[in-house]
Enzyme design. Sequence first.
Site, PDB file in Angstrom:
ATOM      1  N   SER A 102      -7.250 -58.847  65.431  1.00 24.62           N
ATOM      2  CA  SER A 102      -6.668 -57.651  66.033  1.00 24.62           C
ATOM      3  C   SER A 102      -5.929 -57.955  67.334  1.00 24.62           C
ATOM      4  O   SER A 102      -4.977 -58.726  67.348  1.00 24.62           O
ATOM      5  CB  SER A 102      -7.771 -56.601  66.236  1.00 24.62           C
ATOM      6  OG  SER A 102      -7.253 -55.355  66.607  1.00 24.62           O
ATOM      7  N   ASP A 241      -0.354 -53.851  68.074  1.00 23.97           N
ATOM      8  CA  ASP A 241      -1.215 -54.985  68.406  1.00 23.97           C
ATOM      9  C   ASP A 241      -1.066 -56.060  67.335  1.00 23.97           C
ATOM     10  O   ASP A 241      -0.220 -55.960  66.445  1.00 23.97           O
ATOM     11  CB  ASP A 241      -2.669 -54.537  68.580  1.00 23.97           C
ATOM     12  CG  ASP A 241      -3.304 -54.054  67.291  1.00 23.97           C
ATOM     13  OD1 ASP A 241      -2.566 -53.625  66.379  1.00 23.97           O
ATOM     14  OD2 ASP A 241      -4.540 -54.109  67.163  1.00 23.97           O
ATOM     15  N   ASP A 245      -2.560 -52.259  63.547  1.00 21.91           N
ATOM     16  CA  ASP A 245      -3.264 -51.040  63.156  1.00 21.91           C
ATOM     17  C   ASP A 245      -3.411 -50.073  64.320  1.00 21.91           C
ATOM     18  O   ASP A 245      -4.046 -49.037  64.183  1.00 21.91           O
ATOM     19  CB  ASP A 245      -4.626 -51.358  62.537  1.00 21.91           C
ATOM     20  CG  ASP A 245      -5.611 -51.998  63.503  1.00 21.91           C
ATOM     21  OD1 ASP A 245      -5.209 -52.355  64.635  1.00 21.91           O
ATOM     22  OD2 ASP A 245      -6.788 -52.170  63.116  1.00 21.91           O
TER      23      ASP A 245
END
Length: 445
Positions: A102, A241, A245
């Site tokens: 992430s 990012d 998401d």
Amino acid sequence: MVRKFFGTDGIRGRTNQGVMTAATAMRVGQAAGRHFLRGDHRHRVVIGKDTRLSGYMMESALVAGFTSVGMDVIMTGPLPTPAIALLTREMRADLGVMISASHNLFEDNGIKLFGPDGFKLSDEDELAIETLIQSDQPLAASADIGRARRIDDARGRYIHAVKQSVPQQVRFDGLKIVVDCAHGAAYEVAPSAIWELGAKIITLGVNPNGKNINDGVGSTSLDALKAAVIGEGADIGIALDGDADRLIVVDETGRTVDGDQIMALIATGLAARGALQGGGIVATVMSNLGLERYLAGLGLTLERAKVGDRHVLEKMRAGGFNVGGEQSGHMIMLDNATTGDGTIAALQVVSALVQSGKKASELLHLFDPVPQLLKNVRYAGGAPLENENVQSVIAEAEAELAGKGRLVIRPSGTEPVIRVMAEGDDEAQVRAIVERICAAVQDAA
């Protein structure tokens, strides 16, 4: 059962250490593959990744694991997490895997799993896979070993899908948009989707080298985006990012628009069209009280979940909501996707900008956030929140804020840290309360 591998959002850690090694990834592939070998059809898993250097290693290990238990593998290359969720469902796969950490820097990596419906796995599925990881799995017979192949059209499929979230009559002609992809998974698809709708695009963070993901760019590092928006005279800036998401927006003046304001915008538009389901939206305990008050003024509710987009999604599905998210930028719109999708959220924001005829600074600040302060207190050991004095200080603070604000105290799920957040109309009071609780926690640690 104490979890050894899965955290709040899949498996994550420093690569080549702990749970994030090639050997563990292969075992994850074998365990998850074995768990989803259901029925007598030919089984299939879709594997995507972001742009970090270790993605190649983790992908190869997962492919070895899945094929060794008899599951076929489809590899997409770098794509956003929501794209893998989408393709898992559309390709009738039994399982989807996203290799990403992430918003973390390149040294970390992670493994996120999706079921055949495109949703993240249930606690029950994760616990079952946990058990299987820690034991040897029966391997497929030589003739039944899985096959692996790459597909070349995955990016085009995803771009087509996200554009369907924009009304057919809406075009982005005349808009100048800065798009920051964090040198991550959306470095090709997000700018392409927005450009295809007519906007002039200025790109940042679209030159991944394996080590620069989220480094000074993206939704957690907005300085470069703000400078570009102002310097280019752009109408709006969009920051994703590493796995795309989540979304944070910058208006034409360089002011940050967080997830709370984005949720307010999306909810307002859907409610006006009679398309908002559940009578409101779902956010987390960290979302600002100003958002809750704004929605109440529209006759809408704000349901709060624990921190983490997974918890938001669970509450959305249980309560029949179609919009939810986090202040940090996760935006879940179940009419369009099964997980948070920063690109789809960005398209909704720009579409609203076009249809309103307003500037971003006018459109995207629907409420004034109340003063909010979050501090982290690191402790050496023990359980500070069980200390009698700490509990007394917290109780006094709650009484002081009653009807005028909120207090959220929670331990981190990954490190010995207590997170102390307070918000209310009186900024000085909020600060004093946070400092008082932090001091009590430190004294007890």
